[in-house]
Design a protein around this motif. Sequence first.
Motif, PDB file in Angstrom:
ATOM      1  N   PHE A  43       0.845  -1.196   0.000  1.00  0.00           N
ATOM      2  CA  PHE A  43       0.000   0.000   0.000  1.00  0.00           C
ATOM      3  C   PHE A  43       0.877   1.241   0.000  1.00  0.00           C
ATOM      4  N   TRP A  44       0.837   2.005  -1.105  1.00  0.00           N
ATOM      5  CA  TRP A  44       1.717   3.148  -1.267  1.00  0.00           C
ATOM      6  C   TRP A  44       0.974   4.472  -1.051  1.00  0.00           C
ATOM      7  N   THR A  45       1.619   5.380  -0.335  1.00  0.00           N
ATOM      8  CA  THR A  45       1.081   6.728  -0.154  1.00  0.00           C
ATOM      9  C   THR A  45       2.137   7.750  -0.542  1.00  0.00           C
ATOM     10  N   ILE A  46       1.725   9.000  -0.620  1.00  0.00           N
ATOM     11  CA  ILE A  46       2.654  10.089  -0.909  1.00  0.00           C
ATOM     12  C   ILE A  46       2.601  11.106   0.221  1.00  0.00           C
ATOM     13  N   ASN A  47       3.715  11.275   0.888  1.00  0.00           N
ATOM     14  CA  ASN A  47       3.873  12.332   1.902  1.00  0.00           C
ATOM     15  C   ASN A  47       2.812  12.292   3.001  1.00  0.00           C
ATOM     16  N   LEU A  48       2.440  11.109   3.436  1.00  0.00           N
ATOM     17  CA  LEU A  48       1.461  10.989   4.513  1.00  0.00           C
ATOM     18  C   LEU A  48       2.083  10.587   5.849  1.00  0.00           C
ATOM     19  N   LYS A  49       3.165   9.843   5.782  1.00  0.00           N
ATOM     20  CA  LYS A  49       3.678   9.224   7.009  1.00  0.00           C
ATOM     21  C   LYS A  49       4.076  10.253   8.058  1.00  0.00           C
ATOM     22  N   LYS A  50       4.639  11.378   7.647  1.00  0.00           N
ATOM     23  CA  LYS A  50       5.130  12.362   8.614  1.00  0.00           C
ATOM     24  C   LYS A  50       4.010  12.896   9.499  1.00  0.00           C
ATOM     25  N   ASN A  51       2.869  13.212   8.895  1.00  0.00           N
ATOM     26  CA  ASN A  51       1.795  13.859   9.657  1.00  0.00           C
ATOM     27  C   ASN A  51       0.593  12.974   9.938  1.00  0.00           C
ATOM     28  N   TYR A  52       0.452  11.885   9.184  1.00  0.00           N
ATOM     29  CA  TYR A  52      -0.780  11.105   9.306  1.00  0.00           C
ATOM     30  C   TYR A  52      -0.525   9.619   9.511  1.00  0.00           C
ATOM     31  N   SER A  53       0.622   9.300  10.089  1.00  0.00           N
ATOM     32  CA  SER A  53       0.984   7.902  10.282  1.00  0.00           C
ATOM     33  C   SER A  53      -0.025   7.167  11.160  1.00  0.00           C
ATOM     34  N   ASP A  54      -0.433   7.782  12.257  1.00  0.00           N
ATOM     35  CA  ASP A  54      -1.371   7.119  13.165  1.00  0.00           C
ATOM     36  C   ASP A  54      -2.698   6.839  12.478  1.00  0.00           C
ATOM     37  N   PHE A  55      -3.161   7.788  11.666  1.00  0.00           N
ATOM     38  CA  PHE A  55      -4.440   7.608  10.990  1.00  0.00           C
ATOM     39  C   PHE A  55      -4.378   6.464   9.987  1.00  0.00           C
ATOM     40  N   ILE A  56      -3.363   6.462   9.132  1.00  0.00           N
ATOM     41  CA  ILE A  56      -3.249   5.419   8.109  1.00  0.00           C
ATOM     42  C   ILE A  56      -3.050   4.059   8.750  1.00  0.00           C
ATOM     43  N   THR A  57      -2.190   4.003   9.753  1.00  0.00           N
ATOM     44  CA  THR A  57      -1.951   2.736  10.437  1.00  0.00           C
ATOM     45  C   THR A  57      -3.226   2.214  11.081  1.00  0.00           C
ATOM     46  N   GLY A  58      -4.013   3.121  11.632  1.00  0.00           N
ATOM     47  CA  GLY A  58      -5.281   2.720  12.232  1.00  0.00           C
ATOM     48  C   GLY A  58      -6.238   2.130  11.208  1.00  0.00           C
ATOM     49  N   LEU A  59      -6.304   2.733  10.017  1.00  0.00           N
ATOM     50  CA  LEU A  59      -7.165   2.190   8.966  1.00  0.00           C
ATOM     51  C   LEU A  59      -6.685   0.813   8.521  1.00  0.00           C
ATOM     52  N   ILE A  60      -5.390   0.661   8.405  1.00  0.00           N
ATOM     53  CA  ILE A  60      -4.838  -0.639   8.006  1.00  0.00           C
ATOM     54  C   ILE A  60      -5.187  -1.695   9.046  1.00  0.00           C
ATOM     55  N   ASP A  61      -5.049  -1.335  10.322  1.00  0.00           N
ATOM     56  CA  ASP A  61      -5.382  -2.281  11.395  1.00  0.00           C
ATOM     57  C   ASP A  61      -6.860  -2.671  11.335  1.00  0.00           C
ATOM     58  N   PRO A  68      -8.544 -10.897   8.045  1.00  0.00           N
ATOM     59  CA  PRO A  68      -7.286 -11.343   8.675  1.00  0.00           C
ATOM     60  C   PRO A  68      -6.324 -12.052   7.738  1.00  0.00           C
ATOM     61  N   LYS A  69      -6.795 -12.494   6.570  1.00  0.00           N
ATOM     62  CA  LYS A  69      -5.891 -13.163   5.633  1.00  0.00           C
ATOM     63  C   LYS A  69      -5.148 -12.168   4.739  1.00  0.00           C
ATOM     64  N   VAL A  70      -5.403 -10.881   4.960  1.00  0.00           N
ATOM     65  CA  VAL A  70      -4.726  -9.842   4.193  1.00  0.00           C
ATOM     66  C   VAL A  70      -3.598  -9.256   5.032  1.00  0.00           C
ATOM     67  N   THR A  71      -2.415  -9.159   4.444  1.00  0.00           N
ATOM     68  CA  THR A  71      -1.285  -8.469   5.063  1.00  0.00           C
ATOM     69  C   THR A  71      -1.053  -7.181   4.295  1.00  0.00           C
ATOM     70  N   VAL A  72      -0.959  -6.080   5.028  1.00  0.00           N
ATOM     71  CA  VAL A  72      -0.793  -4.779   4.380  1.00  0.00           C
ATOM     72  C   VAL A  72       0.596  -4.235   4.657  1.00  0.00           C
ATOM     73  N   ASN A  73       1.335  -3.953   3.618  1.00  0.00           N
ATOM     74  CA  ASN A  73       2.654  -3.355   3.733  1.00  0.00           C
ATOM     75  C   ASN A  73       2.563  -1.915   3.241  1.00  0.00           C
ATOM     76  N   TRP A  74       2.662  -0.956   4.162  1.00  0.00           N
ATOM     77  CA  TRP A  74       2.496   0.459   3.814  1.00  0.00           C
ATOM     78  C   TRP A  74       3.854   1.100   3.551  1.00  0.00           C
ATOM     79  N   VAL A  75       3.990   1.734   2.389  1.00  0.00           N
ATOM     80  CA  VAL A  75       5.212   2.435   2.008  1.00  0.00           C
ATOM     81  C   VAL A  75       4.841   3.859   1.601  1.00  0.00           C
TER      82      VAL A  75
END
Length: 427
Positions: A43-61, A68-75
């Motif tokens: 899962f690729w994003t642009i310029n989100l990790k610095k300010n929105y890491s908690d939000f994106i990680t929460g959605l992935i969780d 549960p059979k899906v593994t998400v790798n966020w870059v």
Amino acid sequence: MARKVFMAGALALSLLVTGCVAGTSSEGAAVADDQPFEGEVEFWTINLKKNYSDFITGLIDDYRKQHPKVTVNWVDVPGQESATKLLAAVASGDVPDAVNISSLDLGRFAPSLSPLEDYFKPADLADFQPNLVEPLRIDGKLYAVPWYNGGAPVAMYRRSVLEKAGADLGKPPTSYDEALALADSVHDKTEVYGMNSIPDHNALRYYGIKLLSDDKKSAAFNTPEAVAILEKFKKSYDAKGIAPGAVSKDIRNLPQTLENGQIAFKATANAAELLNIQKNAPEVYEDLVVTPPVRMSTGGFLLLAQQAFSIPKASRHKKAAAEFIKFFTNGANQLAFCKIVPIYPSTVSSTKDPFFSGSDGDDPMSVARSVIVKGLPELEYTPIGTAKDSELGELLSEEVRAYLTGTKSAKEALDTAEKRWNDALAS
């Protein structure tokens, strides 16, 4: 086999980017089973990790709890590389499975995108604002689904200046002609510049001027009606109703702005400007009155662009991409994103939340939020509709600046712009 999902995060509101990052080559590999809820999602994003890491990680969780059979790798990747990487990915055939694309680029990339009707049924689209979905169709086929946008424009007026000019803030301009008249009156009575708009391709659309021929192969704006519109703006520019710096090519840093207190109002503005004014000029912010903007000749509001999700034709995991897009763009997740970023949703259900429907008095940002949400159903996204929209817009603006500064007549400016558009479209 990884399922790559790419999402762009250009969250500087006026800057809507698009792009992708090519992943591991699948050349020569067997076609993978396209199970939507199994496997690895890259899962690729642009310029989100610095300010929105908690939000994106929460959605992935949340997504993984449901599947549960899906593994998400966020870059997360740099935004300045996004467009070139999408072009490279398409050229190589090694594409992401889902890509966030600006509506401005949809025409450019549509030949390499998959129509979405097989993956998004009417029920999947039911919560989206219909007026935001329809512009994403090309020749009857849906090539993207909406995500977020900058919302309907708003108008912003400096109360102290307008009251000094004797203007009735309860009856703001509803057309550009009314705005020009108000701008001239304001400067005449207060010596404060009225506004800083020029008759560019967007302004012409407010007047109902058709920009291109039906086949999109030639310019159509060079008409007597367009000449008359330019002449109206020139009259106001000469009278200082329009600020002299409005002709600056650096439109992000105009010399006279609301923020520096040198103009009286903006008849159409992105609400994101309120954030900068609130931060950098709080005394101006406290003086602002926010109202609905001027309307187009159709009665609606012009939407300059929106962010959307597409699935490339070369994707080998279209179902997986579609299911993730449905999750990421659902009403609840759009609402949650809008609560931490000053953007606006494409889903109707999001706008019914008290965050949008409630009111906090006359605070400019609160009023703007209410104006924008009420205006979402009236948004009209009418791009030039070519692969060179940005280039064409600037070519016309260059000629309009030449006219406003007196180096060409209105007809000469439009003649030259017409030729430059036709040359660009033919190349």
